[in-house]
Write a protein that holds these residues in place. Structure first.
Motif, mmCIF file in Angstrom:
data_model
loop_
_atom_site.group_PDB
_atom_site.id
_atom_site.type_symbol
_atom_site.label_atom_id
_atom_site.label_comp_id
_atom_site.label_asym_id
_atom_site.label_seq_id
_atom_site.Cartn_x
_atom_site.Cartn_y
_atom_site.Cartn_z
ATOM 1 N N VAL A 24 -9.105 -3.342 0.245
ATOM 2 C CA VAL A 24 -9.746 -4.609 -0.117
ATOM 3 C C VAL A 24 -8.717 -5.577 -0.706
ATOM 4 O O VAL A 24 -8.821 -6.797 -0.536
ATOM 5 C CB VAL A 24 -10.905 -4.362 -1.100
ATOM 6 C CG1 VAL A 24 -11.413 -5.665 -1.694
ATOM 7 C CG2 VAL A 24 -12.039 -3.627 -0.398
ATOM 8 N N ALA A 25 -7.692 -5.037 -1.348
ATOM 9 C CA ALA A 25 -6.620 -5.873 -1.899
ATOM 10 C C ALA A 25 -5.576 -6.245 -0.851
ATOM 11 O O ALA A 25 -4.664 -7.031 -1.131
ATOM 12 C CB ALA A 25 -5.950 -5.150 -3.064
ATOM 13 N N GLY A 26 -5.676 -5.681 0.350
ATOM 14 C CA GLY A 26 -4.681 -5.945 1.388
ATOM 15 C C GLY A 26 -3.446 -5.087 1.271
ATOM 16 O O GLY A 26 -2.464 -5.294 2.004
ATOM 17 N N ASP A 27 -3.466 -4.103 0.378
ATOM 18 C CA ASP A 27 -2.301 -3.235 0.179
ATOM 19 C C ASP A 27 -2.401 -2.046 1.123
ATOM 20 O O ASP A 27 -2.692 -0.916 0.717
ATOM 21 C CB ASP A 27 -2.228 -2.777 -1.280
ATOM 22 C CG ASP A 27 -0.902 -2.113 -1.620
ATOM 23 O OD1 ASP A 27 -0.116 -1.836 -0.681
ATOM 24 O OD2 ASP A 27 -0.659 -1.857 -2.818
ATOM 25 N N VAL A 28 -2.139 -2.310 2.405
ATOM 26 C CA VAL A 28 -2.304 -1.256 3.404
ATOM 27 C C VAL A 28 -1.210 -0.189 3.298
ATOM 28 O O VAL A 28 -1.412 0.946 3.724
ATOM 29 C CB VAL A 28 -2.350 -1.846 4.831
ATOM 30 C CG1 VAL A 28 -3.613 -2.669 5.014
ATOM 31 C CG2 VAL A 28 -1.121 -2.679 5.147
ATOM 32 N N GLU A 29 -0.063 -0.543 2.728
ATOM 33 C CA GLU A 29 0.982 0.463 2.521
ATOM 34 C C GLU A 29 0.530 1.506 1.501
ATOM 35 O O GLU A 29 0.759 2.700 1.682
ATOM 36 C CB GLU A 29 2.286 -0.186 2.065
ATOM 37 C CG GLU A 29 2.975 -1.030 3.125
ATOM 38 C CD GLU A 29 2.615 -2.501 3.016
ATOM 39 O OE1 GLU A 29 1.522 -2.813 2.484
ATOM 40 O OE2 GLU A 29 3.414 -3.336 3.467
ATOM 41 N N GLU A 30 -0.121 1.064 0.415
ATOM 42 C CA GLU A 30 -0.642 2.005 -0.575
ATOM 43 C C GLU A 30 -1.741 2.863 0.035
ATOM 44 O O GLU A 30 -1.788 4.083 -0.183
ATOM 45 C CB GLU A 30 -1.186 1.237 -1.784
ATOM 46 C CG GLU A 30 -1.951 2.079 -2.794
ATOM 47 C CD GLU A 30 -1.084 3.034 -3.593
ATOM 48 O OE1 GLU A 30 -1.640 3.733 -4.471
ATOM 49 O OE2 GLU A 30 0.141 3.097 -3.344
ATOM 50 N N ALA A 31 -2.626 2.246 0.811
ATOM 51 C CA ALA A 31 -3.684 3.012 1.473
ATOM 52 C C ALA A 31 -3.081 4.068 2.395
ATOM 53 O O ALA A 31 -3.527 5.224 2.414
ATOM 54 C CB ALA A 31 -4.596 2.078 2.259
ATOM 55 N N ALA A 32 -2.052 3.697 3.143
ATOM 56 C CA ALA A 32 -1.411 4.639 4.063
ATOM 57 C C ALA A 32 -0.755 5.790 3.310
ATOM 58 O O ALA A 32 -0.769 6.938 3.768
ATOM 59 C CB ALA A 32 -0.379 3.915 4.926
ATOM 60 N N ARG A 33 -0.194 5.504 2.147
ATOM 61 C CA ARG A 33 0.448 6.553 1.356
ATOM 62 C C ARG A 33 -0.589 7.566 0.871
ATOM 63 O O ARG A 33 -0.338 8.771 0.873
ATOM 64 C CB ARG A 33 1.172 5.916 0.173
ATOM 65 C CG ARG A 33 2.220 6.775 -0.473
ATOM 66 C CD ARG A 33 3.015 5.971 -1.502
ATOM 67 N NE ARG A 33 2.146 5.454 -2.558
ATOM 68 C CZ ARG A 33 1.686 6.184 -3.579
ATOM 69 N NH1 ARG A 33 2.012 7.455 -3.657
ATOM 70 N NH2 ARG A 33 0.918 5.655 -4.500
ATOM 71 N N LEU A 34 -1.754 7.078 0.477
ATOM 72 C CA LEU A 34 -2.816 7.963 0.002
ATOM 73 C C LEU A 34 -3.465 8.737 1.146
ATOM 74 O O LEU A 34 -3.869 9.891 0.981
ATOM 75 C CB LEU A 34 -3.876 7.160 -0.752
ATOM 76 C CG LEU A 34 -3.390 6.410 -1.996
ATOM 77 C CD1 LEU A 34 -4.493 5.512 -2.537
ATOM 78 C CD2 LEU A 34 -2.911 7.381 -3.068
ATOM 79 N N LEU A 35 -3.547 8.094 2.308
ATOM 80 C CA LEU A 35 -4.150 8.737 3.480
ATOM 81 C C LEU A 35 -3.166 9.627 4.230
ATOM 82 O O LEU A 35 -3.582 10.492 4.997
ATOM 83 C CB LEU A 35 -4.668 7.666 4.445
ATOM 84 C CG LEU A 35 -5.875 6.837 4.000
ATOM 85 C CD1 LEU A 35 -6.070 5.650 4.937
ATOM 86 C CD2 LEU A 35 -7.134 7.691 3.964
ATOM 87 N N THR A 36 -1.871 9.378 4.040
ATOM 88 C CA THR A 36 -0.746 9.978 4.788
ATOM 89 C C THR A 36 -0.656 9.439 6.214
ATOM 90 O O THR A 36 0.018 10.011 7.068
ATOM 91 C CB THR A 36 -0.794 11.524 4.843
ATOM 92 O OG1 THR A 36 -1.840 11.966 5.712
ATOM 93 C CG2 THR A 36 -0.969 12.129 3.450
ATOM 94 N N ARG A 37 -1.285 8.293 6.467
ATOM 95 C CA ARG A 37 -1.231 7.653 7.780
ATOM 96 C C ARG A 37 -1.814 6.257 7.609
ATOM 97 O O ARG A 37 -2.553 6.004 6.645
ATOM 98 C CB ARG A 37 -2.058 8.444 8.807
ATOM 99 C CG ARG A 37 -3.530 8.405 8.461
ATOM 100 C CD ARG A 37 -4.421 9.322 9.248
ATOM 101 N NE ARG A 37 -5.816 9.076 8.862
ATOM 102 C CZ ARG A 37 -6.387 9.573 7.773
ATOM 103 N NH1 ARG A 37 -5.718 10.364 6.955
ATOM 104 N NH2 ARG A 37 -7.646 9.270 7.484
ATOM 105 N N PRO A 38 -1.541 5.342 8.503
ATOM 106 C CA PRO A 38 -2.148 4.006 8.379
ATOM 107 C C PRO A 38 -3.664 4.057 8.534
ATOM 108 O O PRO A 38 -4.194 4.867 9.319
ATOM 109 C CB PRO A 38 -1.501 3.219 9.532
ATOM 110 C CG PRO A 38 -0.268 3.977 9.883
ATOM 111 C CD PRO A 38 -0.569 5.415 9.621
ATOM 112 N N PHE A 39 -4.348 3.208 7.798
ATOM 113 C CA PHE A 39 -5.783 3.040 8.002
ATOM 114 C C PHE A 39 -5.987 2.502 9.411
ATOM 115 O O PHE A 39 -5.324 1.543 9.829
ATOM 116 C CB PHE A 39 -6.348 2.062 6.976
ATOM 117 C CG PHE A 39 -7.781 1.678 7.219
ATOM 118 C CD1 PHE A 39 -8.803 2.600 7.045
ATOM 119 C CD2 PHE A 39 -8.100 0.391 7.633
ATOM 120 C CE1 PHE A 39 -10.133 2.237 7.278
ATOM 121 C CE2 PHE A 39 -9.423 0.027 7.864
ATOM 122 C CZ PHE A 39 -10.440 0.954 7.679
ATOM 123 N N ALA A 40 -6.917 3.102 10.160
ATOM 124 C CA ALA A 40 -7.072 2.758 11.570
ATOM 125 C C ALA A 40 -8.528 2.489 11.903
ATOM 126 O O ALA A 40 -9.423 3.258 11.530
ATOM 127 C CB ALA A 40 -6.536 3.886 12.449
#
Length: 324
Positions: free
Chosen positions: A173-189
């Motif tokens: 929601v904040a646009g921090d897709v790099e942080e989301a990817a780090r937590l998911l271990t992959r890009p949000f898709a």
């Protein structure tokens, strides 16, 4: 990986093993730890490893009017579970009848009758049964009487905070897709069929693959550098606008992706768009010429961002699950 649904019992060769149970929306690092613990227990004993998950998400069942929040579709979730080594997954339909079962009834009706586990793995905060009456301690006590052991994993902590689906959603929601990817271990898709749009893009040399978001969480509206998994398995770079397209009426929420250096017809076919970097907020421009100039600038920024990611990835291999 075998998929068990509609109350189907596991065949004999998949009974008597380890079962990881949870919602697992997102299959983030914390979820992966739970699933891997079940797989490790099973492999050490040459037993089957299974995952039990719920669909729809309980929150969606109890609050159907709530804002969309899904991090994965069920199909994505199952592919990710398979990538972690599970032999089978049971999809438990979350219905009014299921919500009314006591903790003991749930264990006997769904776990003992259908899976016959020797070991159950959950997160420490797992709750189940009518009005969330059961927890990890309840499960341990029920296991003593029914012959299965239990394991409740502590949350995975990263950056001073617990890895959770809520934290992933907040990052998106904040646009921090790099942080989301780090937590998911992959890009949000976002995965789904390509639908027809207004076809304005092709008139200015920028044809887009348009997708509706359905039950997915709405990340920050704006323009993103993306990777696109095409139906043939190839991956291409692109730039995407996610939002309501403020220049055009009526507003329509879409993910519109210009796939670089690619031509073809994708209508009706499924693609997966991975958000790699947030570039700018969505905004209304003065006209078509301004839009064309902005798209060209966004495309350059997206290519630069993707090149940086590619350079970094060549020296730092991605998590094996990132291709899912």
């Amino acid at each position: 990986m075998m998929i068990l649904s509609d109350g189907a019992a596991a065949p004999p060769d998949l009974c008597g093993g380890a079962v990881a149970i949870g919602n697992f929306d997102g299959v983030h690092r914390g979820h992966q730890a739970v699933i891997r613990a079940a797989v490790d227990w099973a492999r050490a004993r040459q037993a089957p490893a299974l995952v039990a998950t719920f669909d729809p998400h309980p929150s969606r069942f109890f609050r159907p009017e709530s804002t969309p929040f899904a991090l994965t579709t069920l199909a994505q979730r199952l592919r990710l579970i398979e990538s972690l080594g599970a032999d089978a997954a049971m999809v438990i339909p979350f219905t009014r009848e299921l919500a009314g079962l006591s903790a003991e009834e749930f264990v006997d009706t769904w776990l003992m009758a259908l899976l016959k586990p020797r070991h159950l793995v959950t997160g420490a905060d797992f709750s189940f049964g009518h009005r969330r009456s059961g927890n990890a301690e309840t499960l341990r006590e029920l296991g003593k009487a029914r012959g299965f052991s239990t394991e409740a994993l502590s949350p995975v902590v990263d950056g001073g905070g617990v890895v959770s689906s809520t934290r992933v959603r907040e990052a998106l929601v904040a646009g921090d897709v790099e942080e989301a990817a780090r937590l998911l271990t992959r890009p949000f898709a976002i995965r789904g069929p390509v639908v027809h749009g207004d076809k304005r893009g092709r008139t200015i040399g920028v044809p887009t693959a348009n997708m509706e978001l359905g039950d997915y969480l709405r990340p920050r509206f704006g323009v993103y550098a993306v990777e696109v998994l095409l139906p043939d398995g190839a991956v291409a770079g692109g730039v995407a606008n996610l939002g309501i397209r403020p220049m055009f009426t009526p507003p329509r929420l879409l993910l519109e992706t210009w796939i670089f250096d690619w031509e073809g017809d994708l209508y009706g076919q499924e693609v997966e768009v991975r958000l790699i970097r947030f570039l700018r907020d969505e905004r209304k421009l003065s006209g078509m010429e301004a839009l064309k100039a902005q798209i060209a600038e966004d495309a350059r920024a997206a290519r630069d961002a993707l090149a940086q990611v590619s350079t970094h990835s060549s020296s730092s291999p991605r998590n094996p699950g990132s291709g899912r």
